[in-house]
Design a protein around this motif. Sequence first.
Motif, PDB file in Angstrom:
ATOM      1  N   PHE A  77       0.861  -1.187   0.000  1.00 47.90           N
ATOM      2  CA  PHE A  77       0.000   0.000   0.000  1.00 47.90           C
ATOM      3  C   PHE A  77       0.896   1.236   0.000  1.00 47.90           C
ATOM      4  CE2 PHE A  77      -3.091  -2.943   1.791  1.00 47.90           C
ATOM      5  CZ  PHE A  77      -4.290  -2.503   1.283  1.00 47.90           C
ATOM      6  N   ARG A  78       1.627   1.475  -1.048  1.00 46.47           N
ATOM      7  CA  ARG A  78       2.461   2.666  -1.179  1.00 46.47           C
ATOM      8  C   ARG A  78       2.281   3.200  -2.592  1.00 46.47           C
ATOM      9  NH1 ARG A  78       2.815   5.220   2.338  1.00 46.47           N
ATOM     10  NH2 ARG A  78       4.654   6.311   1.640  1.00 46.47           N
ATOM     11  N   PRO A  79       2.555   4.489  -2.809  1.00 51.03           N
ATOM     12  CA  PRO A  79       2.419   5.032  -4.163  1.00 51.03           C
ATOM     13  C   PRO A  79       3.299   4.266  -5.157  1.00 51.03           C
ATOM     14  CG  PRO A  79       2.706   6.812  -2.554  1.00 51.03           C
ATOM     15  CD  PRO A  79       2.941   5.508  -1.828  1.00 51.03           C
ATOM     16  N   SER A  80       2.825   4.181  -6.387  1.00 49.47           N
ATOM     17  CA  SER A  80       3.532   3.416  -7.424  1.00 49.47           C
ATOM     18  C   SER A  80       5.012   3.765  -7.494  1.00 49.47           C
ATOM     19  CB  SER A  80       2.884   3.663  -8.791  1.00 49.47           C
ATOM     20  OG  SER A  80       1.560   3.194  -8.814  1.00 49.47           O
ATOM     21  N   GLU A  81       5.329   5.064  -7.398  1.00 48.00           N
ATOM     22  CA  GLU A  81       6.723   5.480  -7.544  1.00 48.00           C
ATOM     23  C   GLU A  81       7.615   5.021  -6.387  1.00 48.00           C
ATOM     24  OE1 GLU A  81       4.355   9.032  -5.910  1.00 48.00           O
ATOM     25  OE2 GLU A  81       4.078   7.531  -7.486  1.00 48.00           O
ATOM     26  N   GLU A  82       7.023   4.581  -5.288  1.00 55.56           N
ATOM     27  CA  GLU A  82       7.807   4.102  -4.139  1.00 55.56           C
ATOM     28  C   GLU A  82       7.948   2.577  -4.114  1.00 55.56           C
ATOM     29  OE1 GLU A  82       6.377   5.614  -0.407  1.00 55.56           O
ATOM     30  OE2 GLU A  82       6.175   7.650  -1.192  1.00 55.56           O
ATOM     31  N   THR A  83       7.362   1.890  -5.085  1.00 48.29           N
ATOM     32  CA  THR A  83       7.304   0.428  -4.983  1.00 48.29           C
ATOM     33  C   THR A  83       8.564  -0.288  -5.435  1.00 48.29           C
ATOM     34  OG1 THR A  83       6.206   0.287  -7.136  1.00 48.29           O
ATOM     35  CG2 THR A  83       4.784   0.358  -5.174  1.00 48.29           C
ATOM     36  N   GLY A  84       9.383   0.323  -6.277  1.00 51.18           N
ATOM     37  CA  GLY A  84      10.585  -0.353  -6.782  1.00 51.18           C
ATOM     38  C   GLY A  84      11.482  -0.913  -5.687  1.00 51.18           C
ATOM     39  N   PRO A  85      11.916  -0.080  -4.726  1.00 49.51           N
ATOM     40  CA  PRO A  85      12.769  -0.595  -3.660  1.00 49.51           C
ATOM     41  C   PRO A  85      12.074  -1.638  -2.761  1.00 49.51           C
ATOM     42  CG  PRO A  85      12.917   1.802  -3.771  1.00 49.51           C
ATOM     43  CD  PRO A  85      11.811   1.385  -4.698  1.00 49.51           C
ATOM     44  N   ILE A  86      10.754  -1.510  -2.608  1.00 54.66           N
ATOM     45  CA  ILE A  86      10.008  -2.496  -1.801  1.00 54.66           C
ATOM     46  C   ILE A  86      10.004  -3.838  -2.515  1.00 54.66           C
ATOM     47  CG2 ILE A  86       7.743  -3.083  -0.854  1.00 54.66           C
ATOM     48  CD1 ILE A  86       7.267   0.050  -0.704  1.00 54.66           C
ATOM     49  N   VAL A  87       9.735  -3.827  -3.816  1.00 56.93           N
ATOM     50  CA  VAL A  87       9.756  -5.072  -4.594  1.00 56.93           C
ATOM     51  C   VAL A  87      11.157  -5.676  -4.565  1.00 56.93           C
ATOM     52  CG1 VAL A  87       9.458  -6.064  -6.898  1.00 56.93           C
ATOM     53  CG2 VAL A  87       7.801  -4.394  -6.038  1.00 56.93           C
ATOM     54  N   ASP A  88      12.177  -4.839  -4.699  1.00 53.45           N
ATOM     55  CA  ASP A  88      13.554  -5.346  -4.657  1.00 53.45           C
ATOM     56  C   ASP A  88      13.865  -5.989  -3.303  1.00 53.45           C
ATOM     57  OD1 ASP A  88      13.976  -4.533  -7.271  1.00 53.45           O
ATOM     58  OD2 ASP A  88      14.894  -2.622  -6.691  1.00 53.45           O
ATOM     59  N   ALA A  89      13.375  -5.391  -2.224  1.00 52.03           N
ATOM     60  CA  ALA A  89      13.580  -5.980  -0.887  1.00 52.03           C
ATOM     61  C   ALA A  89      12.873  -7.331  -0.788  1.00 52.03           C
ATOM     62  CB  ALA A  89      13.085  -5.024   0.197  1.00 52.03           C
ATOM     63  N   ALA A  90      11.698  -7.440  -1.404  1.00 55.18           N
ATOM     64  CA  ALA A  90      10.968  -8.721  -1.405  1.00 55.18           C
ATOM     65  C   ALA A  90      11.729  -9.762  -2.212  1.00 55.18           C
ATOM     66  CB  ALA A  90       9.563  -8.521  -1.970  1.00 55.18           C
ATOM     67  N   ILE A  91      12.319  -9.340  -3.335  1.00 50.60           N
ATOM     68  CA  ILE A  91      13.087 -10.256  -4.175  1.00 50.60           C
ATOM     69  C   ILE A  91      14.287 -10.813  -3.406  1.00 50.60           C
ATOM     70  CG2 ILE A  91      14.600 -10.343  -6.208  1.00 50.60           C
ATOM     71  CD1 ILE A  91      12.639  -8.313  -7.532  1.00 50.60           C
ATOM     72  N   GLU A  92      14.886  -9.975  -2.581  1.00 52.47           N
ATOM     73  CA  GLU A  92      16.069 -10.389  -1.807  1.00 52.47           C
ATOM     74  C   GLU A  92      15.751 -11.491  -0.793  1.00 52.47           C
ATOM     75  OE1 GLU A  92      19.373  -9.445  -2.041  1.00 52.47           O
ATOM     76  OE2 GLU A  92      18.632  -8.628  -3.935  1.00 52.47           O
ATOM     77  N   ARG A  93      14.505 -11.605  -0.410  1.00 50.32           N
ATOM     78  CA  ARG A  93      14.105 -12.602   0.593  1.00 50.32           C
ATOM     79  C   ARG A  93      13.757 -13.920  -0.091  1.00 50.32           C
ATOM     80  NH1 ARG A  93      12.283 -10.329   5.867  1.00 50.32           N
ATOM     81  NH2 ARG A  93      11.527 -12.457   6.123  1.00 50.32           N
ATOM     82  N   ASP A  94      14.385 -14.991   0.341  1.00 49.26           N
ATOM     83  CA  ASP A  94      14.110 -16.315  -0.230  1.00 49.26           C
ATOM     84  C   ASP A  94      12.712 -16.811   0.128  1.00 49.26           C
ATOM     85  OD1 ASP A  94      16.628 -16.436  -1.375  1.00 49.26           O
ATOM     86  OD2 ASP A  94      17.510 -17.465   0.352  1.00 49.26           O
ATOM     87  N   ASP A  95      12.168 -16.335   1.275  1.00 52.95           N
ATOM     88  CA  ASP A  95      10.884 -16.857   1.747  1.00 52.95           C
ATOM     89  C   ASP A  95       9.689 -16.269   0.999  1.00 52.95           C
ATOM     90  OD1 ASP A  95      11.451 -14.370   2.868  1.00 52.95           O
ATOM     91  OD2 ASP A  95      10.697 -14.854   4.861  1.00 52.95           O
ATOM     92  N   VAL A  96       9.823 -15.113   0.399  1.00 54.98           N
ATOM     93  CA  VAL A  96       8.699 -14.449  -0.259  1.00 54.98           C
ATOM     94  C   VAL A  96       8.384 -15.150  -1.578  1.00 54.98           C
ATOM     95  CG1 VAL A  96       7.906 -12.312  -1.349  1.00 54.98           C
ATOM     96  CG2 VAL A  96       9.143 -12.217   0.826  1.00 54.98           C
TER      97      VAL A  96
END
Length: 136
Positions: A77-96
């Motif tokens: 739930f963040r503005p579209s322009e703020e999602t890149g780093p959040i998605v990258d943090a999710a990618i870094e996690r093996d559990d997601v």
Amino acid sequence: MPVHAVDQLREILEYDTIAVVGASTTPGKAAHGVPQYLIDHGYTVIPVNPFADEVFGLEAYDSLEDVETEIDVVDVFRPSEETGPIVDAAIERDDVAAVWLQLGIRNDEAGERAEAAGKLFVQDKCIKVEHQRLMG
């Protein structure tokens, strides 16, 4: 392309633990009502909000990196322009296993990165609406 096939949406909704980035302490906001709905329907919700100590009586984390327990799905739930780093943090996690950008939130480039990393990816859909439609 983002996941929108019914079977893939169902697969995501079968997971148990959802980190909600941008979970709000303010009743009436979608970022409050949707995670509350998820809790009410048996999901384990992990609020991620650097401006709150707790949401729904649950400890709120400053970032995905700070969450020590396992996460299945990251709901954003963040503005579209703020999602890149959040998605990258999710990618870094093996559990997601999946990243879900809520209704009105899109980031095609981040979605491509998530899918290239083997994560399921949904954007511009409400997880509550899809749960009601597919699991209700």
